[in-house]
Design a protein around this motif. Sequence first.
Motif, PDB file in Angstrom:
ATOM      1  N   PHE A   1       0.812  -1.215   0.000  1.00 41.40           N
ATOM      2  CA  PHE A   1       0.000   0.000   0.000  1.00 41.40           C
ATOM      3  C   PHE A   1       0.852   1.274   0.000  1.00 41.40           C
ATOM      4  CE2 PHE A   1      -3.148  -3.093   0.850  1.00 41.40           C
ATOM      5  CZ  PHE A   1      -4.343  -2.549   0.431  1.00 41.40           C
ATOM      6  N   TYR A   2       2.131   1.149   0.273  1.00 38.24           N
ATOM      7  CA  TYR A   2       3.014   2.318   0.245  1.00 38.24           C
ATOM      8  C   TYR A   2       3.283   2.800  -1.188  1.00 38.24           C
ATOM      9  CZ  TYR A   2       3.805   1.851   5.231  1.00 38.24           C
ATOM     10  OH  TYR A   2       3.619   1.803   6.585  1.00 38.24           O
TER      11      TYR A   2
ATOM     12  N   ALA B   1     -12.058  11.292   6.281  1.00 35.73           N
ATOM     13  CA  ALA B   1     -11.218  10.349   5.524  1.00 35.73           C
ATOM     14  C   ALA B   1     -10.079  11.082   4.817  1.00 35.73           C
ATOM     15  CB  ALA B   1     -12.066   9.565   4.528  1.00 35.73           C
ATOM     16  N   ASN B   2     -10.356  12.268   4.258  1.00 33.94           N
ATOM     17  CA  ASN B   2      -9.298  13.053   3.603  1.00 33.94           C
ATOM     18  C   ASN B   2      -8.172  13.373   4.578  1.00 33.94           C
ATOM     19  OD1 ASN B   2     -10.449  13.092   1.057  1.00 33.94           O
ATOM     20  ND2 ASN B   2     -11.484  15.050   1.369  1.00 33.94           N
ATOM     21  N   LYS B   3      -8.515  13.823   5.781  1.00 34.77           N
ATOM     22  CA  LYS B   3      -7.488  14.123   6.790  1.00 34.77           C
ATOM     23  C   LYS B   3      -6.669  12.887   7.127  1.00 34.77           C
ATOM     24  CE  LYS B   3     -10.092  17.811   9.008  1.00 34.77           C
ATOM     25  NZ  LYS B   3     -10.883  18.194  10.180  1.00 34.77           N
ATOM     26  N   GLU B   4      -7.359  11.754   7.281  1.00 33.52           N
ATOM     27  CA  GLU B   4      -6.662  10.514   7.620  1.00 33.52           C
ATOM     28  C   GLU B   4      -5.765  10.036   6.478  1.00 33.52           C
ATOM     29  OE1 GLU B   4      -6.537   8.873  10.507  1.00 33.52           O
ATOM     30  OE2 GLU B   4      -7.828  10.356  11.478  1.00 33.52           O
ATOM     31  N   LEU B   5      -6.224  10.161   5.241  1.00 28.92           N
ATOM     32  CA  LEU B   5      -5.409   9.740   4.093  1.00 28.92           C
ATOM     33  C   LEU B   5      -4.195  10.644   3.920  1.00 28.92           C
ATOM     34  CD1 LEU B   5      -8.325   8.842   1.672  1.00 28.92           C
ATOM     35  CD2 LEU B   5      -6.638   7.245   2.619  1.00 28.92           C
ATOM     36  N   GLU B   6      -4.383  11.946   4.095  1.00 30.52           N
ATOM     37  CA  GLU B   6      -3.252  12.873   3.990  1.00 30.52           C
ATOM     38  C   GLU B   6      -2.242  12.634   5.109  1.00 30.52           C
ATOM     39  OE1 GLU B   6      -5.172  16.688   3.688  1.00 30.52           O
ATOM     40  OE2 GLU B   6      -6.012  16.159   1.717  1.00 30.52           O
ATOM     41  N   ALA B   7      -2.711  12.232   6.292  1.00 30.12           N
ATOM     42  CA  ALA B   7      -1.793  11.897   7.391  1.00 30.12           C
ATOM     43  C   ALA B   7      -0.984  10.646   7.072  1.00 30.12           C
ATOM     44  CB  ALA B   7      -2.572  11.694   8.687  1.00 30.12           C
ATOM     45  N   ARG B   8      -1.435   9.873   6.110  1.00 30.88           N
ATOM     46  CA  ARG B   8      -0.726   8.666   5.680  1.00 30.88           C
ATOM     47  C   ARG B   8       0.104   8.908   4.422  1.00 30.88           C
ATOM     48  NH1 ARG B   8      -4.678   7.562   8.871  1.00 30.88           N
ATOM     49  NH2 ARG B   8      -4.699   5.668  10.092  1.00 30.88           N
TER      50      ARG B   8
ATOM     51  N   ILE C   1     -12.168   3.546  11.493  1.00 23.04           N
ATOM     52  CA  ILE C   1     -12.030   2.720  10.287  1.00 23.04           C
ATOM     53  C   ILE C   1     -10.639   2.911   9.682  1.00 23.04           C
ATOM     54  CG2 ILE C   1     -12.814   2.450   7.897  1.00 23.04           C
ATOM     55  CD1 ILE C   1     -15.647   3.192   8.925  1.00 23.04           C
ATOM     56  N   MET C   2     -10.190   4.158   9.595  1.00 23.35           N
ATOM     57  CA  MET C   2      -8.898   4.433   8.957  1.00 23.35           C
ATOM     58  C   MET C   2      -7.719   3.892   9.756  1.00 23.35           C
ATOM     59  SD  MET C   2      -9.461   5.598   6.016  1.00 23.35           S
ATOM     60  CE  MET C   2      -7.740   5.872   5.647  1.00 23.35           C
ATOM     61  N   LYS C   3      -7.903   3.606  11.026  1.00 23.44           N
ATOM     62  CA  LYS C   3      -6.834   2.948  11.793  1.00 23.44           C
ATOM     63  C   LYS C   3      -6.568   1.546  11.261  1.00 23.44           C
ATOM     64  CE  LYS C   3      -7.393   5.532  16.039  1.00 23.44           C
ATOM     65  NZ  LYS C   3      -7.841   5.546  17.426  1.00 23.44           N
ATOM     66  N   GLU C   4      -7.534   1.000  10.525  1.00 18.27           N
ATOM     67  CA  GLU C   4      -7.383  -0.330   9.930  1.00 18.27           C
ATOM     68  C   GLU C   4      -6.662  -0.298   8.582  1.00 18.27           C
ATOM     69  OE1 GLU C   4      -8.379  -2.986  11.654  1.00 18.27           O
ATOM     70  OE2 GLU C   4      -9.166  -1.706  13.242  1.00 18.27           O
ATOM     71  N   TYR C   5      -6.424   0.906   8.042  1.00 14.60           N
ATOM     72  CA  TYR C   5      -5.754   1.017   6.748  1.00 14.60           C
ATOM     73  C   TYR C   5      -4.316   0.525   6.882  1.00 14.60           C
ATOM     74  CZ  TYR C   5      -4.494   2.964   2.202  1.00 14.60           C
ATOM     75  OH  TYR C   5      -4.067   3.117   0.901  1.00 14.60           O
ATOM     76  N   PRO C   6      -3.791  -0.188   5.879  1.00 13.76           N
ATOM     77  CA  PRO C   6      -2.458  -0.829   5.993  1.00 13.76           C
ATOM     78  C   PRO C   6      -1.289   0.149   6.147  1.00 13.76           C
ATOM     79  CG  PRO C   6      -3.721  -1.847   4.246  1.00 13.76           C
ATOM     80  CD  PRO C   6      -4.497  -0.654   4.682  1.00 13.76           C
ATOM     81  N   VAL C   7      -1.467   1.431   5.872  1.00 14.36           N
ATOM     82  CA  VAL C   7      -0.390   2.409   6.050  1.00 14.36           C
ATOM     83  C   VAL C   7      -0.707   3.216   7.312  1.00 14.36           C
ATOM     84  CG1 VAL C   7       0.768   4.433   5.073  1.00 14.36           C
ATOM     85  CG2 VAL C   7       0.040   2.561   3.562  1.00 14.36           C
ATOM     86  N   GLN C   8       0.239   3.253   8.228  1.00  9.66           N
ATOM     87  CA  GLN C   8       0.021   3.976   9.470  1.00  9.66           C
ATOM     88  C   GLN C   8       0.159   5.479   9.266  1.00  9.66           C
ATOM     89  OE1 GLN C   8      -1.003   2.559  12.378  1.00  9.66           O
ATOM     90  NE2 GLN C   8      -1.193   0.787  11.035  1.00  9.66           N
TER      91      GLN C   8
END
Length: 193
Positions: A34-35, A67-74, A182-189
Motif C-alpha cells: 500500500f506504500y 477520511a481526507n485528513k486521515e489519508l493525507e496523514a498517511r 475505520i482508517m486505523k485499519e488502513y495498511p499504512v500507518q
Amino acid sequence: MNKALFFLSATVLLIMGSCATYNYHTTRQQSIDFYQYKTYGWLPPIDSLSKDYFNNDIAKSNIIGTANKELEARGLTYTKENPDILFRYVAIVNNKSRLIYSSPYYGGWGWGGPWGWYRPWGFYGYYGGSYPVGKERVRYGHIILEAIDRTTNAVIWQARGTGQVNIPEKAINDLPKVVTGIMKEYPVQARKR
C-alpha cells in the motif's frame, strides 16, 4: 456498604452500556504494498438503504472530510487527475431485533424476609433466573470504506465500522469518530502529527 457498592457498580455499567460503541473489521489483498500509492481520489458513494440517516450533505462531509485528513496523514495526496487509488464509501442502517431478558431477583443482606430470619452469613441468595420477556427493535449503522486500485479496478482494501444508532443527528455527529476508527485499519500507518 455492600449494597451501595452493588448499586454504584450497576449504575456505572448502565451508563457505560448506554454509550454507543463501534466495532471495526477489515480485509485486504495481502500481496499488495500500500506504500506504492501516492495519490487518491473519490468515487461516488454506493446507494444504500440509509436514506434517513446518512444520505445528506452533512453526513457526506463528515465521512469524506475525516477520511481526507486521515489519508493525507498517511502521505497520500488528493487529485482528480489519474489518482493511484480510488476510495468510496457505503452507509447502511438496518433494523434487527434482540431479546429483552427479565432481571433476576436477589435477596438482601442481614435481617430479612417477612418472618425476620437472621442470616449471619450474609446474602440470602439468588431467586429465579433471567429469561426472555420480549423483543425490541435495534438499529445498527455500518460505514464501509473501500479502496480500489485504479489500474485493475479491483477492491484491495475494505474496512467497516458498525455500531448501534438510535438518534439520526447523533449518528451523523459521530461519523468523524467512526471514520477515524475505520482508517486505523488502513495498511499504512499515519505519520506523527
